[in-house]
Design a protein around this motif. Sequence first.
Motif, PDB file in Angstrom:
ATOM      1  N   PRO A 231      37.517  41.058  41.469  1.00 20.60           N
ATOM      2  CA  PRO A 231      38.689  40.647  42.250  1.00 20.60           C
ATOM      3  C   PRO A 231      39.745  39.897  41.449  1.00 20.60           C
ATOM      4  CG  PRO A 231      36.708  40.314  43.546  1.00 20.60           C
ATOM      5  CD  PRO A 231      36.257  40.667  42.157  1.00 20.60           C
ATOM      6  N   LEU A 232      39.379  39.282  40.328  1.00 19.13           N
ATOM      7  CA  LEU A 232      40.376  38.649  39.467  1.00 19.13           C
ATOM      8  C   LEU A 232      41.381  39.675  38.960  1.00 19.13           C
ATOM      9  CD1 LEU A 232      37.943  36.428  37.386  1.00 19.13           C
ATOM     10  CD2 LEU A 232      39.733  35.533  38.880  1.00 19.13           C
ATOM     11  N   VAL A 233      40.873  40.842  38.573  1.00 18.40           N
ATOM     12  CA  VAL A 233      41.737  41.927  38.106  1.00 18.40           C
ATOM     13  C   VAL A 233      42.539  42.490  39.279  1.00 18.40           C
ATOM     14  CG1 VAL A 233      41.741  44.292  37.180  1.00 18.40           C
ATOM     15  CG2 VAL A 233      40.274  42.534  36.154  1.00 18.40           C
ATOM     16  N   ASP A 234      41.881  42.675  40.422  1.00 15.16           N
ATOM     17  CA  ASP A 234      42.561  43.231  41.596  1.00 15.16           C
ATOM     18  C   ASP A 234      43.777  42.396  41.973  1.00 15.16           C
ATOM     19  OD1 ASP A 234      40.351  44.918  41.592  1.00 15.16           O
ATOM     20  OD2 ASP A 234      39.313  43.800  43.165  1.00 15.16           O
ATOM     21  N   ARG A 235      43.601  41.072  41.970  1.00 19.63           N
ATOM     22  CA  ARG A 235      44.699  40.182  42.353  1.00 19.63           C
ATOM     23  C   ARG A 235      45.877  40.325  41.394  1.00 19.63           C
ATOM     24  NH1 ARG A 235      43.444  33.869  42.690  1.00 19.63           N
ATOM     25  NH2 ARG A 235      43.102  34.218  40.468  1.00 19.63           N
ATOM     26  N   LYS A 236      45.593  40.402  40.102  1.00 20.15           N
ATOM     27  CA  LYS A 236      46.670  40.540  39.126  1.00 20.15           C
ATOM     28  C   LYS A 236      47.420  41.855  39.302  1.00 20.15           C
ATOM     29  CE  LYS A 236      45.498  37.530  35.326  1.00 20.15           C
ATOM     30  NZ  LYS A 236      45.524  37.384  33.871  1.00 20.15           N
ATOM     31  N   VAL A 237      46.693  42.926  39.545  1.00 16.64           N
ATOM     32  CA  VAL A 237      47.328  44.233  39.714  1.00 16.64           C
ATOM     33  C   VAL A 237      48.179  44.246  40.986  1.00 16.64           C
ATOM     34  CG1 VAL A 237      46.921  46.700  40.079  1.00 16.64           C
ATOM     35  CG2 VAL A 237      45.533  45.437  38.414  1.00 16.64           C
TER      36      VAL A 237
END
Length: 300
Positions: A231-237
């Motif tokens: 989810p860290l990556v999801d939020r950035k995207v």
Amino acid sequence: MRGISILGKTVFIETARKLRYEAGWVAVHTDRDPKPILLRADELDCVVMDGRAAFVSTRVLDELASRGCSVIFTDGRHLPASVLLSLNGTIDSTGKVLSQVSWGAWPKKMLWKRVVEAKLTNQSSVLAGAGMGCDAKLLRDLVKEVKAGDSTGREAAGARRYFRSLFGEEFVRERHLGPINQALDYGYSILLSHTAVRIASTGYLNQIGIHHRSMTNPFNLACDLMEPFRPLVDRKVELEGPKELSTEVKRLMVSTLADRISYGGGSYRVSDAIGLWVESCMRVMEGRADVDALDVPEMP
């Protein structure tokens, strides 16, 4: 520095002619500067080599591997393709591998339950931060329904709702399909590579997972343990909304390892939290820790 981005203890190298080791330093030579850029080897946690033009000395690779630094190489499309794994894990690595092969089904199912709960909780936090309170509550409710081994498929149910809420009802999560998926793929690959290095450093095999069991996947265990960090990556995207997988987007994805995340009552760099998480999960599988008391990574 043009061509090199220093992101905490993570370094993203876009353009370099040569990397060599020099008395505790990694010297990065570029065509733009006659003097090398010096990076202290002891302070590096991850190095991403974006491109195939640089000559890298075996001494550099040996020194970085011995320090537990993950070195990620990209392919001709500038996508993560391989990672340097040290063969020198721990002095009792053979015993650990033998125990790993005989891990019981129930401990694996209970640890996977905890992993899925943590992932769903963090996905809920991402949705809440994006102003999607109703769907965030739906995922929080799913957390309460997760069973051992996720036998009722709560992870998959959450993913279907989660990605459409975050990226639109027409969005389909499929590798390499459009810039959103490409950015997700890139970010996930960085997390997977770093997790794999941390697992290898504990003396365990990445091939033998607690849930993933593909015969063609050399990183089954890393795929298992990286899940709460996705989810860290999801939020950035979602915040970036990329139109293409540009150098800037790749740099943003790599910087995830330098972000902060809550873990065990403290705040850690993601790169460090991954190591702590891997060690804790392995203690559970060794029977030295209670899975119900396991600290999990939490969105800041």
